[in-house]
Structure formats: C-alpha cells, structure tokens
Design a protein around this motif. Structure first.
Motif, PDB file in Angstrom:
ATOM      1  N   GLU A   1      -2.606  13.758  38.617  1.00  0.00           N
ATOM      2  CA  GLU A   1      -3.723  13.874  37.778  1.00  0.00           C
ATOM      3  C   GLU A   1      -4.007  12.326  36.895  1.00  0.00           C
TER       4      GLU A   1
ATOM      5  N   GLU B   1       0.985  20.257  40.911  1.00  0.00           N
ATOM      6  CA  GLU B   1       1.496  20.843  42.025  1.00  0.00           C
ATOM      7  C   GLU B   1       0.753  20.235  42.947  1.00  0.00           C
ATOM      8  N   GLY B   2       1.300  19.646  44.177  1.00  0.00           N
ATOM      9  CA  GLY B   2       0.792  19.048  45.114  1.00  0.00           C
ATOM     10  C   GLY B   2      -0.154  17.731  45.090  1.00  0.00           C
ATOM     11  N   GLY B   3       0.178  16.991  43.870  1.00  0.00           N
ATOM     12  CA  GLY B   3      -0.439  15.886  43.709  1.00  0.00           C
ATOM     13  C   GLY B   3      -0.150  15.178  42.314  1.00  0.00           C
TER      14      GLY B   3
ATOM     15  N   LYS C   1      -3.326  31.690  42.057  1.00  0.00           N
ATOM     16  CA  LYS C   1      -2.174  31.297  42.288  1.00  0.00           C
ATOM     17  C   LYS C   1      -1.202  32.570  42.567  1.00  0.00           C
TER      18      LYS C   1
ATOM     19  N   GLY D   1      11.713  21.693  28.692  1.00  0.00           N
ATOM     20  CA  GLY D   1      10.301  21.161  28.729  1.00  0.00           C
ATOM     21  C   GLY D   1       9.473  21.358  27.779  1.00  0.00           C
TER      22      GLY D   1
ATOM     23  N   LEU E   1       1.485  24.978  48.471  1.00  0.00           N
ATOM     24  CA  LEU E   1       1.957  24.253  47.070  1.00  0.00           C
ATOM     25  C   LEU E   1       3.569  24.647  47.127  1.00  0.00           C
TER      26      LEU E   1
ATOM     27  N   LYS F   1      -4.918  15.173  44.958  1.00  0.00           N
ATOM     28  CA  LYS F   1      -3.858  16.052  45.554  1.00  0.00           C
ATOM     29  C   LYS F   1      -4.206  16.640  47.178  1.00  0.00           C
ATOM     30  N   THR F   2      -3.334  16.845  47.565  1.00  0.00           N
ATOM     31  CA  THR F   2      -3.274  17.426  49.262  1.00  0.00           C
ATOM     32  C   THR F   2      -4.137  18.575  49.180  1.00  0.00           C
TER      33      THR F   2
ATOM     34  N   SER G   1      -7.719  21.764  33.259  1.00  0.00           N
ATOM     35  CA  SER G   1      -6.322  21.173  33.218  1.00  0.00           C
ATOM     36  C   SER G   1      -6.149  20.243  32.136  1.00  0.00           C
TER      37      SER G   1
ATOM     38  N   PRO H   1       4.300  16.358  32.981  1.00  0.00           N
ATOM     39  CA  PRO H   1       4.998  15.227  33.196  1.00  0.00           C
ATOM     40  C   PRO H   1       4.406  13.908  33.436  1.00  0.00           C
TER      41      PRO H   1
ATOM     42  N   LYS I   1       5.518  29.594  35.478  1.00  0.00           N
ATOM     43  CA  LYS I   1       6.115  28.316  34.899  1.00  0.00           C
ATOM     44  C   LYS I   1       5.301  27.300  35.911  1.00  0.00           C
ATOM     45  N   SER I   2       4.694  26.091  35.502  1.00  0.00           N
ATOM     46  CA  SER I   2       4.065  24.846  36.320  1.00  0.00           C
ATOM     47  C   SER I   2       4.078  23.808  35.433  1.00  0.00           C
ATOM     48  N   SER I   3       3.434  22.813  35.979  1.00  0.00           N
ATOM     49  CA  SER I   3       3.265  21.503  35.364  1.00  0.00           C
ATOM     50  C   SER I   3       2.209  21.740  34.161  1.00  0.00           C
ATOM     51  N   LEU I   4       1.371  22.638  34.119  1.00  0.00           N
ATOM     52  CA  LEU I   4       0.390  22.819  33.134  1.00  0.00           C
ATOM     53  C   LEU I   4       1.046  23.846  32.261  1.00  0.00           C
TER      54      LEU I   4
ATOM     55  N   ILE J   1       8.528  30.543  51.597  1.00  0.00           N
ATOM     56  CA  ILE J   1       9.381  29.814  52.240  1.00  0.00           C
ATOM     57  C   ILE J   1       9.254  28.230  52.289  1.00  0.00           C
TER      58      ILE J   1
ATOM     59  N   PRO K   1       5.772  24.836  44.690  1.00  0.00           N
ATOM     60  CA  PRO K   1       6.258  25.902  43.884  1.00  0.00           C
ATOM     61  C   PRO K   1       5.802  27.350  44.159  1.00  0.00           C
TER      62      PRO K   1
ATOM     63  N   VAL L   1      11.182  19.064  41.852  1.00  0.00           N
ATOM     64  CA  VAL L   1      10.705  20.198  41.838  1.00  0.00           C
ATOM     65  C   VAL L   1      12.112  21.001  41.974  1.00  0.00           C
TER      66      VAL L   1
ATOM     67  N   ASP M   1       4.047  24.346  31.231  1.00  0.00           N
ATOM     68  CA  ASP M   1       5.124  23.831  30.135  1.00  0.00           C
ATOM     69  C   ASP M   1       4.593  23.210  29.015  1.00  0.00           C
TER      70      ASP M   1
ATOM     71  N   ARG N   1      -0.145  12.157  35.613  1.00  0.00           N
ATOM     72  CA  ARG N   1       0.627  13.271  35.266  1.00  0.00           C
ATOM     73  C   ARG N   1       0.964  14.209  36.598  1.00  0.00           C
TER      74      ARG N   1
END
Lengths: 245, 318
Positions: free
Chosen positions: A162, A158-160, B15, A123, B194, B188-189, B67, A140, B92-95, B200, B196, B251, B97, A155
C-alpha cells in the motif's frame, strides 16, 4: 531531519532458545546478542536519510547495562548519540511509555524502529508510541522517502503493498527492503567509543501483561521418508493422516 | 464479558482468519459483537453470524478508508465505548498489529499478540502466545480490565452453526488528525489465496534454479488450493515478490500443511514455518536440515517429483 531510532537487544536469529528456573527465565548462556534485524533496517535507512537531508540520529534502547555493546554497534553504524533507559523491558506498554517520556520534548521528525522485536514478536511498540504522542504510526514499512515535511511510504499488506503519504512527524515500524543492512567500518567502530551514550533512570510506569512461564514446543514425532518413485504414498498420507483433502 | 471482533475482508469476502477470530470470541462469551467495513453481500455478513457473532456493526460509509490505521483505530475505540466492550479479538495481520497497539493505549487495555490458544480464565485471564518467532511460547497474564488479543491462524476451528446476526449500520466519527495519513493506492495480486490465510502453503527455494521454473510450484499449489511462498534468498534475488517470503524476517505462517521444495531449511526459515501442523520436505540433498523439522520427506529432484505429485493429487481429488 532529527531522527530517533529505537533498537532492541535480542538473541541472534540462529540462537537455540531455552529457559531456566522452572521455565521462568530465558537462558542467556552462550547466546550472542545483536541489534534486532528489523531495527537494523530502520537504522540503515536513518543513516541514508541523514546522508541525503542532513540532521542527526539518536539511538535509543530500553535495557540494562548488558545492552551497551549493542548500542555501541548502532553508534558505529552511524547514530550520532545514544540513550539507554536503565530498565528491564517488562512489556510493550512499559517500553512504549519509556520511549514516550524521552521523545515528547525532543522534537523528532522521524521515530523509526523495527516492525517487531524478534524475541517477543509483539509488533506493538511503534503503534503505542504514536498513540501516546498523538502522531501517526505506520507499519510494516518497506520504503520510506522524505519530501519536505511529508513522508512517502509503502506498507506491506497481505498479497502486496500500500502506498501512503503522511505529514511528519511520524513513527514507523520498518522491515526489508527499506535499506540494506550496514556493516560498521573501522572508522565507525573507533568513533563509536567516544560518541555520547547517556543513561537515564526509568520513568515509573506500570506493565499490563505478565509472563507466568515459558513453554517449549512439542518435539516432532519423527519424519516418515517416502521414495521419490512412490509419490502416491505421500498423497495417501496427506489425505488420510493430515486430512488436507 | 462483552467481546468485540474486528473483521477484515478481501475482494468482497470476509477473511477466514477473521471468521476464526469470531469463533474464538464465541468460545469465551455469548453475545459477541463484530465490526466490519465496506461493501459486502448479506451472504458474507451471515457467515459472521454462522461463526458465532450475534450482532454485526457494519461501516458502509464509502468515505471511510478501511486500511487507514488511524481512522480504524478511532472507530474501534468508539465501539469500545458505545458497546461497553471488555475484550477485543482480532486475527493477526498487517493491519491488526498497528491498530491493536493504538487502541490498547486509547482504551488503557492489556494487549497480547500471536495468541495460540483459548484463554485460561480460572485465575484471571491468561493466554498462550508464540514468541522467539515460533521457537517457544509464553503463558501471559493480562492484568488490565480491558483486553485485546491478536490471534494466530489455526487457533480454533471456524464455527458454521450460528444463526444470522443482527446487522446494524455503524457510522464512525472520524477525527481530523486521522486525515494526516493518506492512503494513495494498493498494489496487490488479485484472485490468489493470501499467504497468511491459506490452509496449505507450497514454498520454493533456490533448488528451483530460477523464477522461470515457478510454474511447477504454482501447479502444485493450484491442485491443493494452496498459497505460494518462498525462501528469503528467492525473494532477495527478486525471483518472487517480498510478500511471499516466509521466515524470520518475512511472513510467519501456521497452516495445516506446509510443503517446502528445494529449501535447505536454515533456522531463520524454520522459525517462520514451525507452527505448521504438517510439514513436507522435498529436497535432493538427503542432509538438508529441513528434514529434521518435517513430518514427511522425499529425497529427490524437484523437477521430477513435483509434476508427479501434482498429477497424483489431481487424480486423488478427482
């Protein structure tokens, strides 16, 4: 709209993975190669945007001659022309530099690719290309629309998600549900044969990571089956063996 | 070696994956520096010290968008220079990367993603990383002087015994070009664990027969303090949102426990979960391929097994 779509040539998602030569070489025997599934989403969205806005789509791959059937598939799906940079993709840094060399004089409005390749899952390439070009990169990306010279995107977070607006040109790493995968039709397959596929020599560049060897995951020790009427046994295992509470 | 850890927070909480990154860095070198954005209570900042950081650079400027991939990358490069950083560790996260990729070019650094173990520094700097979506690993050497790692969840335990860190307010110099990216809003919820981040995960598949039956999954998840996930068909049919889709194109998770209910176990789903420490499969089809990848299995009807299991866990946890 001038669009570049970078595609990877990767083992099908159902492939069994194994290695040769003391776990230093990927075993390609019997493996079916495909366009990376995330790259396929990027390509599909590029085709839709071209239908809406006009323009052209160039597909680009960094790979040896073995990747040409995969590149022809991208041409069959809707790319107008293709470029193959004739080199083994050594690492993300190397690949990003190859793409950068092609793109820097190319005036592309949009550079699309998958969020990650499904072989090395880094990535990294979209962000590296953006930084090398000095233009924004977003990943992404789940939605992408163009209004004038602005890209409207969402994009995944986590959880939704943007919502963003970014002035073109941009690099985007794509994922579902940006578009539905497109299956090439017969006309596309026929025309792909005559579309230009230009092969370029690689640009000299270093790599910054080296794979020393591959390792297979340890096998599971075997499943413990529990009777559906005896969930208490599972709770005991979760408490005493997995120790999750 | 001077190490920087990039920290993310969610709803005012650091986090857990970021605290894990701090503890990972503290295993490598003394004097770890952490960088964190936004309004946070001092008790939260102290958690970063407990996990092993000595110093926290806190970006409190309310105009800074934590962000914005471009602005965050610029700010990190500034810290690299100011603190003479040699290694950066991020969860590792969506930000992480896209940011790690941009910073690697700015700093001419080697970058490795999906790292699963502490580095081997006996002969250079080599890490193990997950590849082929969890189907294999690659021992990978980083050859540049500066290095960046993004680590996967459950790589090291989170330390709790460090002392309170030195907290320094840090003002990033924004670059005009960073403003080309405008973050309009986030949807977002709230309140949920979350995916990731979760230790559990309880996931449901087509075997649940429809979104109206997800209460059973949510009840079990609540009893276990778990996040909820789903298979690709479930997200494709819009029974559940896309950010819950676990698997090859969704994910990838590596929790301590993954419970799969009514999921047959296609290879694309297994790829996203096979790094879980323990896997429980509940499926009425004894031939479901998922059983081959599981530690514990129950052949049975989810509609009968789940309520019993939820109740038994509530009783066991008191």
């Amino acid at each position: 709209m001038k669009i570049l779509v970078c595609i990877t040539h990767v083992p099908d998602t159902t492939s069994k993975i194994s290695f040769l030569d003391q776990d230093t070489v990927f075993d390609k025997t019997g493996v079916q190669f495909i366009i990376g599934p995330y790259d396929d989403y990027a390509l599909a969205r590029a085709v839709e945007l071209k239908e809406q806005l006009g323009g052209s789509i160039t597909a680009l791959n960094v790979g040896l001659a073995e990747t040409e059937p995969t590149i022809r598939k991208a041409l069959a799906i809707g790319a107008d022309e293709a470029i193959r940079i004739n080199a083994e993709p050594k690492d993300a840094f190397f690949v990003a530099h190859q793409i950068f060399q092609v793109v820097k004089g190319g005036d592309y409005d949009l550079i699309l690719m998958g969020r990650e390749s499904i072989d090395f899952n880094g990535g990294q390439v979209h962000g590296m290309v953006g930084e090398l070009l000095g233009i924004p990169s977003v990943s992404p990306v789940m939605h992408l629309d163009i209004a004038g010279n602005v890209a409207k995107l969402s994009r995944e977070i986590e959880g939704g998600k943007e919502l963003l607006e970014v002035a073109l040109p941009i690099v985007a790493g794509c994922q579902e549900p940006i578009a539905e995968w497109k299956i090439p039709n017969m006309r596309g397959i026929m025309s792909a044969r005559s579309k230009p596929l230009n092969v370029l020599d690689p640009f000299e560049d270093e790599q910054k990571t080296v794979v020393e060897n591959f390792v297979m995951p340890a096998a599971k020790s075997g499943i413990k089956m529990i009777d559906a009427d005896n969930v208490g046994e599972l709770v005991d295992l979760l408490k005493n063996e997995a120790k999750v509470f | 070696m001077k190490v920087l850890v990039f920290i993310e927070s969610d709803e005012g909480k650091i986090k857990k994956s970021s605290l894990e990154a701090v503890s990972y860095a503290a295993e490598i070198a003394q004097g770890t520096v952490a960088m964190v954005f936004g309004v946070l209570e001092s008790s939260e900042l102290n958690k970063i010290g407990a996990a092993g950081a000595k110093k926290v650079l806190h970006v409190t400027d309310s105009d800074f968008e934590p962000s914005n991939i471009m602005a965050v990358s610029t700010a990190i490069a500034q810290v690299f220079e100011a603190e003479d950083i040699e290694l950066m560790v991020m969860a590792k996260s969506s930000l992480a990367d896209p940011v790690s990729a941009r910073v690697s070019i700015k700093m001419d650094a080697s970058l490795v993603s999906n790292v699963t173990e502490l580095p081997d520094m006996a002969n250079g700097f080599t890490v193990n990383r997950s590849i082929y979506t969890g189907k294999a690993f690659a021992k990978t050497k980083l050859t540049s002087d500066k290095k960046i790692l993004t680590i996967r969840k459950n790589t090291v335990p989170i330390g709790e015994n460090g002392s309170d860190p030195e907290i320094v307010v840090f003002q990033p110099n924004s670059k005009g070009s960073d403003a080309a990216v405008k973050v309009l809003s986030q949807e977002k919820t709230s309140g949920d664990i979350l995916l990731p981040e979760a230790d559990i995960v309880v996931s449901g598949g087509r075997g649940l027969k429809g979104p109206e039956n997800w209460g059973m999954i949510e009840d079990l998840a609540a009893a276990l303090a778990a996040a909820t996930g789903c298979s690709k068909p479930v997200s494709d049919m819009d029974w559940r949102p896309h950010h819950e889709h676990v698997g090859q194109t969704g994910v990838k998770v590596s929790p301590t426990l993954y419970i799969a209910v009514g999921i047959s176990g296609a290879i694309q789903h297994l790829a996203g979960v096979n790094s879980s420490k323990f896997i429980v499969v509940i499926n009425k089809d004894p031939e479901a391929p998922f059983f081959k990848a599981a530690d514990y299995g129950i052949v049975g009807d989810a509609f009968e097994v789940l309520p019993q299991l939820t109740k038994a866990i509530q009783v066991a946890k008191g």
